[in-house]
Scaffold this motif. Structure first.
Motif, PDB file in Angstrom:
ATOM      1  N   THR A 114      17.974 -45.860  -7.635  1.00 52.61           N
ATOM      2  CA  THR A 114      19.300 -46.291  -8.050  1.00 52.61           C
ATOM      3  C   THR A 114      19.797 -47.444  -7.175  1.00 52.61           C
ATOM      4  O   THR A 114      20.268 -48.471  -7.674  1.00 52.61           O
ATOM      5  CB  THR A 114      20.279 -45.098  -8.005  1.00 52.61           C
ATOM      6  OG1 THR A 114      19.675 -44.017  -8.730  1.00 52.61           O
ATOM      7  CG2 THR A 114      21.604 -45.460  -8.620  1.00 52.61           C
ATOM      8  N   ARG A 147      20.031 -35.154 -11.287  1.00 51.48           N
ATOM      9  CA  ARG A 147      20.758 -35.132 -10.031  1.00 51.48           C
ATOM     10  C   ARG A 147      22.234 -35.275 -10.346  1.00 51.48           C
ATOM     11  O   ARG A 147      22.619 -36.185 -11.093  1.00 51.48           O
ATOM     12  CB  ARG A 147      20.291 -36.324  -9.210  1.00 51.48           C
ATOM     13  CG  ARG A 147      20.573 -36.240  -7.752  1.00 51.48           C
ATOM     14  CD  ARG A 147      19.861 -37.398  -7.110  1.00 51.48           C
ATOM     15  NE  ARG A 147      20.103 -37.426  -5.690  1.00 51.48           N
ATOM     16  CZ  ARG A 147      19.526 -38.310  -4.890  1.00 51.48           C
ATOM     17  NH1 ARG A 147      18.721 -39.230  -5.373  1.00 51.48           N
ATOM     18  NH2 ARG A 147      19.772 -38.294  -3.599  1.00 51.48           N
ATOM     19  N   GLN A 153      26.581 -42.900  -9.687  1.00 53.93           N
ATOM     20  CA  GLN A 153      26.075 -43.719  -8.576  1.00 53.93           C
ATOM     21  C   GLN A 153      25.573 -45.063  -9.104  1.00 53.93           C
ATOM     22  O   GLN A 153      25.827 -46.118  -8.520  1.00 53.93           O
ATOM     23  CB  GLN A 153      24.940 -42.975  -7.861  1.00 53.93           C
ATOM     24  CG  GLN A 153      24.480 -43.646  -6.572  1.00 53.93           C
ATOM     25  CD  GLN A 153      23.109 -43.140  -6.117  1.00 53.93           C
ATOM     26  OE1 GLN A 153      22.606 -42.122  -6.613  1.00 53.93           O
ATOM     27  NE2 GLN A 153      22.503 -43.846  -5.189  1.00 53.93           N
TER      28      GLN A 153
HETATM   29 MG    MG Z   1      19.006 -42.109  -8.413  1.00 51.31          MG
END
Ligand code: MG
Ligand code: GDP
Length: 440
Positions: A114, A147, A153
């Motif tokens: 990410t 997650r 995020q």
């Molecule tokens: Mg990630």
């Protein structure tokens, strides 16, 4: 970065300080010290073996070159071998085909996917602006529903990078990936960066899911994010990913935090794909394009060694030119000389610039296609010569069918192409003989 192995390279080169001649025995001593250092840096066994083989190989014919110190020679040899191992050619990552051009980002949980997408978006936008004076439309999307808050995020880093973000309504990763892709297409995005779920291990469920997404979206780029801190077992993981979605490249992260060099040195050989970028920190600016030569200079230690390398390169090239003249005078000609000739052509720049020096050609004599084919052909020749053993290079007569097959496999070419190399070699050899008679 990579202080320990850099220290070892430096120590190895230092042993040659003040010596006037490169002696094979000293190189053997260096090889055993290098071996220790490479294992200590967590470089995979197969890569260590190839590394040392290449060092020995490059030493052949370099003994006692006039006017160059042994220290300069070994430094150049080690540097060239590192470049070889890292892959030499840097790749054009910003190759945008059909819009949207999709980059599928895969990797284990916590590897930095990410974070890296944010960095990539920013890097691409800047790169594009510099070269084309035009805005690049980038969309970020995530199918990581594993997650908690992973999607949020990505939303945050996309905003930091100044690029757009789309949240899928679907919660099934495969359906969501198609939804994000349709959105990107409908809104005319140039690039789609797609974040995926990474679990702790390469569970087959995750891999099946990735395979399905890959089949539906058919991304142009399939990049694996690898945590540089983990060590060489991450290269086994990378191979598993590669078998699943046929990666196009890798990104090694966390090289700012004391990672050893093993993963970086081993990726190209073990996964057979180039490293595209390296992550050098937690903020959005901390991404670097991976340039093998630049990394090799870092690995041998910038500063005085880099300066020494520059001097060595100039002097060795001059010495090599001399040797080439010598070869032509004597009429003896091996594959080592042939490889040297190819390298010299390369160093002089592209074929186009060479052709432009030929009388009456002015660079117009060959079409772009012919030039590209010529350059590709030279690259293949070099790969084939690299796949030969020392003996084969010096005694080309040894090359029977089974040896040719092995060389073809090693260089990723066909046996017909090996035969082509042999023909080109023989012609050049004839030429060398002619020149010899001429010199008499
Ligand atoms: Mg990630
Ligand atoms: P993901 O699970 O693969 O998406 O990984 P994340 O992007 O969430 O990153 C996991 C952790 O690694 C975060 O704390 C990041 O800040 C950190 N991280 C990612 N790339 C780098 C890097 O290049 N250097 C350092 N020091 N940390 C990084």
């Amino acid at each position: 970065m990579f202080e320990r192995i850099t220290e070892a390279f430096r120590a190895a080169v230092d042993k040659f300080r003040g010596k006037r001649r490169l002696v094979a025995q000293d190189v053997e001593g260096m090889c055993s010290r290098l071996q220790e250092a490479l294992y200590d840096a967590d470089v995979p066994h197969a890569v260590v073996t190839t590394f040392l083989e290449k060092v020995r190989d490059r030493t052949i014919g370099q003994e006692g070159i006039e006017g160059v110190h042994a220290e300069e020679q070994v430094l150049k040899i080690v540097y060239d071998v590192i470049c070889d191992i890292l892959g030499r050619t840097s790749v054009n990552v910003l190759q945008v085909g059909d819009a949207p051009c999709v980059y599928l980002i895969a990797g284990l949980q916590g590897s930095g996917k990410t974070t890296t997408i944010g960095k990539l978006a920013l890097w691409m936008r800047r790169e594009w602006q510099q070269t084309r004076q035009k805005q690049l439309k980038i969309l970020c999307g995530s199918v990581d529903f594993q997650r908690p808050a992973a999607v949020e995020q990505l939303q945050i880093v996309a905003a930091q990078a100044g690029s757009d973000f789309y949240r899928a309504q679907h919660t099934d990763p495969i359906a969501a990936s198609e939804e994000i892709f349709r959105y990107a297409k409908h809104h005319h995005y140039d690039i789609l960066l797609l974040d995926t779920a990474g679990r702790l291990h390469t569970e087959s469920g995750l891999l099946e899911e990735l395979k399905a997404i890959d089949a539906r979206i058919q991304p142009a780029h399939r990049l694996l994010v690898v945590d540089g801190m983990i060590g060489q077992e991450s290269l086994e993981v990378a191979q598993t990913f590669h078998r699943t979605i046929s990666l196009t490249g890798g990104i090694i992260t966390k090289l700012d935090s004391g990672a050893r060099a093993g993963v970086t040195l081993g990726f190209r050989m073990i996964v057979q794909r180039p490293i595209m970028f390296i992550g050098m920190g937690e903020t959005i600016d901390d991404l670097e394009l991976f340039v093998p030569e630049r990394m090799a200079r870092r690995l041998i230690g910038e500063g005085d060694l880099a300066t020494l390398l520059e001097r060595a390169t100039i002097r060795i090239e001059a010495a090599e030119r001399n040797r080439m003249e010598q070869v032509i005078k004597n009429g003896s000609f091996t594959f080592d000389d042939f490889a040297l000739q190819l390298r010299m052509v390369r160093k002089m720049g592209s074929l186009r610039s060479l052709v432009s020096y030929l009388p009456g050609m002015g660079g117009k004599g060959m079409s772009d296609q012919e030039l590209a084919a010529g350059e590709q052909g030279m690259g293949k020749f070099e790969a084939m010569i690299n796949s030969m053993t020392r003996k084969e290079r010096i005694i080309p007569k040894l090359l029977n069918n089974s040896r040719k097959k092995r060389i073809a496999q090693g260089a990723g070419v066909t046996v017909a192409e090996v035969n082509e190399l042999l023909r080109a070699f023989e012609q050049t050899q004839q030429f060398a003989k002619l020149m010899k008679n001429h010199h008499r």
